[in-house]
Design a protein around this motif. Structure first.
Motif, mmCIF file in Angstrom:
data_model
loop_
_atom_site.group_PDB
_atom_site.id
_atom_site.type_symbol
_atom_site.label_atom_id
_atom_site.label_comp_id
_atom_site.label_asym_id
_atom_site.label_seq_id
_atom_site.Cartn_x
_atom_site.Cartn_y
_atom_site.Cartn_z
ATOM 1 N N UNK A 39 0.879 -1.101 -0.079
ATOM 2 C CA UNK A 39 0.046 -0.070 0.073
ATOM 3 C C UNK A 39 1.071 1.241 0.015
ATOM 4 N N UNK A 40 2.203 1.316 0.752
ATOM 5 C CA UNK A 40 2.977 2.277 0.837
ATOM 6 C C UNK A 40 3.496 2.602 -0.630
ATOM 7 N N UNK A 41 3.733 1.536 -1.407
ATOM 8 C CA UNK A 41 4.332 1.709 -2.789
ATOM 9 C C UNK A 41 3.369 2.344 -3.819
ATOM 10 N N UNK A 42 2.169 1.881 -3.871
ATOM 11 C CA UNK A 42 1.198 2.388 -4.695
ATOM 12 C C UNK A 42 0.271 3.564 -4.203
ATOM 13 N N UNK A 43 0.157 3.603 -2.890
ATOM 14 C CA UNK A 43 -0.539 4.968 -2.426
ATOM 15 C C UNK A 43 0.395 5.597 -1.289
ATOM 16 N N UNK A 44 0.349 6.813 -1.294
ATOM 17 C CA UNK A 44 1.327 7.635 -0.353
ATOM 18 C C UNK A 44 0.388 7.658 0.923
ATOM 19 N N UNK A 45 0.922 7.011 2.002
ATOM 20 C CA UNK A 45 0.251 6.819 3.347
ATOM 21 C C UNK A 45 1.060 7.865 4.289
#
Length: 154
Positions: free
Chosen positions: A148-154
């Motif tokens: 999720x961190x790779x594809x979305x900015x958390x």
């Protein structure tokens, strides 16, 4: 899974049973003689003047029995209900993390099932299952977070 039996049920002769983990291919030897496959679960033993049929029931997950010489020989015991529940408790919480968690939970749940089958004490089975559940949850969380961190900015 390789199992060698030599007891009264096998007429004090060595019964060698091997089942492949991925393919399910079976190799069965009785008294040093390889059995020939007749049908899916039926094997033939020829010892010069005698011919005997061995019928195999089950697999490495649900337990294996062989019907030979009128006796039923238990090669691998059946799983108990609490062993199945313990392995499901490794798998089910990991589903919360989606496909990644399901993959980790399924793999470690199956590994847990294979390992605790060989352990005698129930409390040791419980400890092993809890450790597998913790590892499965941690791995599911870490990999889901990284993806999720790779594809979305958390």
């Amino acid at each position: 899974m390789k199992i060698i039996l030599n007891n009264e049920q096998t007429k004090n002769k060595e019964l060698y049973y091997e089942e492949g983990f991925w393919t399910g291919k079976r190799t069965i030897k009785y008294n040093g003689t390889s059995l020939t496959k007749i049908k899916r679960n039926l094997y033939e033993y020829k010892d010069g003047e005698t011919t005997e049929y061995f019928e195999i029931k089950g697999n490495q997950l649900i337990g294996v029995t062989i019907k030979m010489f009128g006796n039923v020989v238990e090669v691998a015991r059946k799983l108990t209900w609490y062993e199945i529940v313990m392995s499901l408790m490794v798998f089910i919480p990991c589903i919360l993390f989606g496909a990644i968690g399901g993959a980790f939970g399924g793999g470690l749940g199956f590994t847990n099932l294979i390992i605790i089958r060989n352990v005698e004490k129930w409390w040791l089975k419980l400890i092993i299952s809890l450790q597998f559940a913790i590892v499965a949850l941690l791995m599911s969380y870490i990999f889901a977070y990284l993806i999720l961190k790779t594809f979305l900015i958390i």
